[in-house]
Design a protein around this motif. Structure first.
Motif, PDB file in Angstrom:
ATOM      1  N   TRP A 158      -3.745   4.862  13.606  1.00  0.00           N
ATOM      2  CA  TRP A 158      -4.310   4.922  12.256  1.00  0.00           C
ATOM      3  C   TRP A 158      -5.550   4.039  12.112  1.00  0.00           C
ATOM      4  O   TRP A 158      -6.281   4.158  11.135  1.00  0.00           O
ATOM      5  CB  TRP A 158      -3.281   4.471  11.225  1.00  0.00           C
ATOM      6  N   ASN A 159      -5.802   3.127  13.052  1.00  0.00           N
ATOM      7  CA  ASN A 159      -6.866   2.154  12.763  1.00  0.00           C
ATOM      8  C   ASN A 159      -8.264   2.687  12.983  1.00  0.00           C
ATOM      9  O   ASN A 159      -9.225   2.213  12.391  1.00  0.00           O
ATOM     10  CB  ASN A 159      -6.617   0.850  13.525  1.00  0.00           C
ATOM     11  N   PHE A 160      -8.397   3.682  13.864  1.00  0.00           N
ATOM     12  CA  PHE A 160      -9.676   4.402  14.030  1.00  0.00           C
ATOM     13  C   PHE A 160      -9.367   5.891  14.022  1.00  0.00           C
ATOM     14  O   PHE A 160      -9.446   6.569  15.045  1.00  0.00           O
ATOM     15  CB  PHE A 160     -10.365   3.954  15.328  1.00  0.00           C
ATOM     16  N   PRO A 161      -8.989   6.421  12.870  1.00  0.00           N
ATOM     17  CA  PRO A 161      -8.444   7.781  12.783  1.00  0.00           C
ATOM     18  C   PRO A 161      -9.453   8.887  13.027  1.00  0.00           C
ATOM     19  O   PRO A 161      -9.076  10.039  13.247  1.00  0.00           O
ATOM     20  CB  PRO A 161      -7.919   7.864  11.349  1.00  0.00           C
ATOM     21  N   ASN A 162     -10.739   8.526  13.052  1.00  0.00           N
ATOM     22  CA  ASN A 162     -11.779   9.525  13.337  1.00  0.00           C
ATOM     23  C   ASN A 162     -12.213   9.417  14.801  1.00  0.00           C
ATOM     24  O   ASN A 162     -12.104  10.366  15.570  1.00  0.00           O
ATOM     25  CB  ASN A 162     -12.965   9.295  12.391  1.00  0.00           C
ATOM     26  N   SER A 163     -12.645   8.226  15.211  1.00  0.00           N
ATOM     27  CA  SER A 163     -13.220   8.109  16.566  1.00  0.00           C
ATOM     28  C   SER A 163     -12.178   8.244  17.673  1.00  0.00           C
ATOM     29  O   SER A 163     -12.506   8.685  18.782  1.00  0.00           O
ATOM     30  CB  SER A 163     -13.953   6.766  16.717  1.00  0.00           C
ATOM     31  N   MET A 164     -10.914   7.908  17.389  1.00  0.00           N
ATOM     32  CA  MET A 164      -9.903   8.067  18.445  1.00  0.00           C
ATOM     33  C   MET A 164      -9.630   9.541  18.720  1.00  0.00           C
ATOM     34  O   MET A 164      -9.224   9.929  19.805  1.00  0.00           O
ATOM     35  CB  MET A 164      -8.596   7.361  18.080  1.00  0.00           C
ATOM     36  N   THR A 291      -7.800  -4.102  14.856  1.00  0.00           N
ATOM     37  CA  THR A 291      -8.292  -3.340  16.005  1.00  0.00           C
ATOM     38  C   THR A 291      -7.698  -3.919  17.278  1.00  0.00           C
ATOM     39  O   THR A 291      -7.359  -5.104  17.333  1.00  0.00           O
ATOM     40  CB  THR A 291      -9.842  -3.354  16.141  1.00  0.00           C
ATOM     41  N   CYS A 292      -7.604  -3.081  18.279  1.00  0.00           N
ATOM     42  CA  CYS A 292      -6.983  -3.482  19.551  1.00  0.00           C
ATOM     43  C   CYS A 292      -7.828  -4.496  20.296  1.00  0.00           C
ATOM     44  O   CYS A 292      -7.349  -5.165  21.200  1.00  0.00           O
ATOM     45  CB  CYS A 292      -6.793  -2.260  20.430  1.00  0.00           C
ATOM     46  N   ILE A 293      -9.108  -4.591  19.931  1.00  0.00           N
ATOM     47  CA  ILE A 293      -9.996  -5.511  20.661  1.00  0.00           C
ATOM     48  C   ILE A 293     -10.380  -6.712  19.810  1.00  0.00           C
ATOM     49  O   ILE A 293     -11.267  -7.484  20.168  1.00  0.00           O
ATOM     50  CB  ILE A 293     -11.278  -4.792  21.149  1.00  0.00           C
ATOM     51  N   CYS A 294      -9.699  -6.909  18.683  1.00  0.00           N
ATOM     52  CA  CYS A 294      -9.978  -8.091  17.844  1.00  0.00           C
ATOM     53  C   CYS A 294      -9.690  -9.381  18.613  1.00  0.00           C
ATOM     54  O   CYS A 294      -8.782  -9.439  19.444  1.00  0.00           O
ATOM     55  CB  CYS A 294      -9.124  -8.072  16.595  1.00  0.00           C
ATOM     56  N   PHE A 449     -19.689  -4.468  22.381  1.00  0.00           N
ATOM     57  CA  PHE A 449     -20.020  -3.774  23.626  1.00  0.00           C
ATOM     58  C   PHE A 449     -19.425  -2.367  23.696  1.00  0.00           C
ATOM     59  O   PHE A 449     -19.543  -1.695  24.708  1.00  0.00           O
ATOM     60  CB  PHE A 449     -19.565  -4.588  24.845  1.00  0.00           C
ATOM     61  N   VAL A 450     -18.757  -1.912  22.647  1.00  0.00           N
ATOM     62  CA  VAL A 450     -18.119  -0.584  22.721  1.00  0.00           C
ATOM     63  C   VAL A 450     -19.105   0.508  22.322  1.00  0.00           C
ATOM     64  O   VAL A 450     -19.730   0.425  21.269  1.00  0.00           O
ATOM     65  CB  VAL A 450     -16.881  -0.506  21.817  1.00  0.00           C
ATOM     66  N   SER A 451     -19.243   1.492  23.189  1.00  0.00           N
ATOM     67  CA  SER A 451     -20.005   2.697  22.833  1.00  0.00           C
ATOM     68  C   SER A 451     -19.527   3.812  23.750  1.00  0.00           C
ATOM     69  O   SER A 451     -18.710   3.604  24.642  1.00  0.00           O
ATOM     70  CB  SER A 451     -21.502   2.470  23.035  1.00  0.00           C
ATOM     71  N   PRO A 455     -16.875   2.343  29.899  1.00  0.00           N
ATOM     72  CA  PRO A 455     -15.514   2.704  30.339  1.00  0.00           C
ATOM     73  C   PRO A 455     -14.487   1.871  29.579  1.00  0.00           C
ATOM     74  O   PRO A 455     -14.130   0.763  29.990  1.00  0.00           O
ATOM     75  CB  PRO A 455     -15.526   2.370  31.829  1.00  0.00           C
ATOM     76  N   PHE A 456     -14.027   2.354  28.455  1.00  0.00           N
ATOM     77  CA  PHE A 456     -13.155   1.605  27.548  1.00  0.00           C
ATOM     78  C   PHE A 456     -11.704   1.701  28.015  1.00  0.00           C
ATOM     79  O   PHE A 456     -11.165   2.788  28.187  1.00  0.00           O
ATOM     80  CB  PHE A 456     -13.246   2.153  26.132  1.00  0.00           C
ATOM     81  N   GLY A 457     -11.085   0.551  28.235  1.00  0.00           N
ATOM     82  CA  GLY A 457      -9.671   0.572  28.601  1.00  0.00           C
ATOM     83  C   GLY A 457      -9.210  -0.770  29.112  1.00  0.00           C
ATOM     84  O   GLY A 457      -9.986  -1.702  29.265  1.00  0.00           O
TER      85      GLY A 457
HETATM   86  O1  LIG Z   1      -8.603  -0.495  18.078  1.00  0.00           O
HETATM   87  C1  LIG Z   1      -9.179  -0.264  19.090  1.00  0.00           C
HETATM   88  C2  LIG Z   1     -10.378   0.637  19.128  1.00  0.00           C
HETATM   89  O2  LIG Z   1     -10.381   1.282  20.367  1.00  0.00           O
HETATM   90  C3  LIG Z   1     -11.598  -0.187  18.876  1.00  0.00           C
HETATM   91  S1  LIG Z   1     -13.055   0.619  19.268  1.00  0.00           S
HETATM   92  O3  LIG Z   1     -13.261   1.696  18.291  1.00  0.00           O
HETATM   93  O4  LIG Z   1     -12.937   1.191  20.619  1.00  0.00           O
HETATM   94  O5  LIG Z   1     -14.106  -0.415  19.215  1.00  0.00           O
END
Ligand SMILES: O=C[C@H](O)CS(=O)(=O)O
Ligand SMILES: NC(=O)c1ccc[n+]([C@@H]2O[C@H](COP(=O)([O-])OP(=O)(O)OC[C@H]3O[C@@H](n4cnc5c(N)ncnc54)[C@H](O)[C@@H]3O)[C@@H](O)[C@H]2O)c1
Length: 486
Positions: A158-164, A291-294, A449-451, A455-457
């Motif tokens: 639910w925290n990034f319901p569009n971009s995920m 967010t997971c990267i906070c 640094f996220v775009s 390679p996000f993970g």
């Molecule tokens: O909550 C984690 C998200 O992946 C953060 S981000 O949209 O990748 O920056």
């Protein structure tokens, strides 16, 4: 069409299966609530295993025609999708803020990020190259193709319901796969709105299907156990990721898991302190800490600890909490009552264990039942529960460290390994500490640094696989080797 007309057109109270807007087979629904004021936005279908099985069958039926399209044809449809997302950015951002609560400025950034992911994978679609191999025997012709893995299940948070959604569906479609999405129960509307625009862009019936349900377990079990589903891409908590990993064993599914985090944010005494403060503000309180990267643990060298706290506290005063659609609001509510209770309990337990409340620490009923004060907890120790807990709220947990080796040891003292951050001007320290950090990603003197190119993970219990970058599409492909003997 005005933004409000676009919003009305894009908010759906039905899910999307085989190119049609449908109700649950049971006819049941559940509510989607605005977390800023707990008002009902709309009802959506309460779907079950039976609905999910039908969606998987639709994705299977659509697969042959979709994967037989040329890469260029799929690419053009994805480019059109990205264009429509950008053209409807304000409406999509409004829907996002309505159902998730984040400030509109963050929602706009998230929707723009989705369009970037879709466009990135539109371009990657035409670069899915294989290999021709040196013959292993006289007269052979040998080659490897990368082929679409097939029907994909995507379960999103639910925290990034569009971009995920975009970060999973775009590479899947680019690879020639079809998809069944199960969005989070708190925020299904963004997935439905994106799918509406995908259909408008020319994505054929059955290629993208959305199943909505108020809990994930029953739908998720079908997505894991159904042998037609060849790939599961999950973003969410580590606890649920482990359930899915077990459930997928029976059909040996290919898995991508983007899970929880416990990010250290290390500030050395030689850092640019003002830059570190601004970075810690940005990555601690983004999405109100959800967010997971906070930055989950702020590790500050003892010689600058008190000055850091003073500057950090002053910077927090520049932020404005409120309803995300209101002008000037920088931070919204937490997603629901369960989230508030979790954060409140964690803060209270940490105080009992000896923490000092430097600021905040309480709910904000005057704003709404889901608002929590910007909080700083200090005098923390690594044996406190909060050190190993993913806070997921606007609570900054600040710890002291003596030297570099203690900082690295504290940073790595967690089963998580997603994002990490360090601030220093010492070049040798940059390379020593970056390499010593057991994380998938390291931000040095920046938290941003996220775009789509990254390679996000994570590693360890933060997940398996990568999303975005030139590597993200491989999660949806299988190598197919052919040896032709003359
Ligand atoms: O909550 C984690 C998200 O992946 C953060 S981000 O949209 O990748 O920056
Ligand atoms: N690594 C990343 O990229 C990333 C990104 C965003 C969020 N997260 C993590 O997600 C968590 C917060 O999001 P959340 O609360 O939605 O996570 P969650 O794991 O509770 O839910 C995520 C999704 O899984 C579904 N789900 C829940 N139980 C399920 C089950 N038994 N079977 C199948 N599906 C099930 C939910 O309905 C939702 O759609 C945090 O831990 C955060 O760190 C990670």
């Amino acid at each position: 069409m005005t933004v409000s007309d676009q919003v009305k057109a894009l908010i759906h109270n039905q899910s999307f299966v085989n190119g049609e807007w449908v109700n649950a087979l049971s006819g049941k629904t559940f509510s989607v609530i605005n977390p800023a004021n707990n008002e009902l936005i709309t009802e959506v279908p309460e779907q079950t295993q039976e609905d999910t099985s039908a969606a998987i069958a639709a994705a299977e039926a659509a697969l042959p025609a979709w994967k037989e399209l040329t890469a260029k044809s799929r690419s053009l449809i994805l480019k059109r999708w990205a264009q429509l997302v950008n053209e409807n950015l304000e409406a999509l951002a409004t829907i996002l803020t309505l159902e998730q609560g984040k400030a509109l400025v963050e929602s706009r950034a998230e929707v723009a990020s989705s369009a970037n992911y879709i466009e990135w994978f539109a371009n990657e679609a035409i670069r899915i190259n294989g290999d021709t191999l040196p013959r292993s025997a006289n007269g052979n012709f040998e080659y490897m193709q990368k082929l679409p893995i097939g029907v994909v299940a995507a379960i999103t948070p639910w925290n990034f319901p569009n971009s995920m959604i975009a970060r999973k569906v775009a590479p899947a479609l680019a690879a020639g796969c079809t998809v069944v999405i199960k969005p989070a129960e708190d925020t299904p509307l963004s997935a439905l709105a994106l799918t509406h625009l995908a259909a408008d862009a020319g994505v054929p019936a059955g290629v993208i299907n959305v199943i909505t349900a108020s809990t994930g377990a029953e739908v998720g079990l079908e997505l894991c156990k159904n042998p037609t589903v060849k790939k599961l891409s999950f973003t969410g908590s580590t606890a649920v990721g482990k359930i899915l990993l077990e459930q997928c064993a029976s059909t040996v599914k290919k898995l991508s898991l983007e899970l929880g985090g416990n990010a250290p944010f290390i500030v050395f005494e030689d850092a640019d302190l003002d830059a570190a403060v601004q970075g810690a503000i940005a990555i601690k309180f983004y999405n109100s800490g959800q967010t997971c990267i906070c930055a989950n643990r702020l590790l500050v060298q003892e010689s600058i600890h008190d000055e850091f706290l003073e500057k950090y506290n002053a910077a927090i005063n520049q932020m404005v909490q409120g309803h995300g659609l209101e002008e000037g609001v920088s931070h919204g509510p937490l997603i629901n009552e369960k989230a508030i209770t979790k954060v409140q309990s964690l803060v209270e337990a940490t105080i009992k264990q000896g923490a000092t409340v430097y600021r905040g620490g309480k709910v904000l009923p005057e704003l709404g039942s889901n608002f929590f004060q910007f909080t700083i907890l200090s005098d923390l120790a690594k044996d406190m529960d909060i050190f190993s807990s993913e806070i997921f709220g606007p609570v900054a947990a600040v710890y002291k460290f003596r030297d570099e080796s203690e900082a690295v040891a504290m940073a790595n003292d967690t089963p998580y390994g997603l994002a990490s951050y360090l601030y220093t001007k010492d070049t040798g320290r940059i390379f020593r500490v970056s390499e010593a950090l057991e994380y998938g990603m390291v931000g040095v003197n920046t938290p941003k640094f996220v775009s789509e190119t990254v390679p996000f993970g994570g590693v360890k219990e933060s997940g398996i696989g990568r999303e975005g970058s030139v590597h993200g599409i491989d999660e949806f492909l299988e190598m197919h080797y052919v040896c032709i003997s003359a």
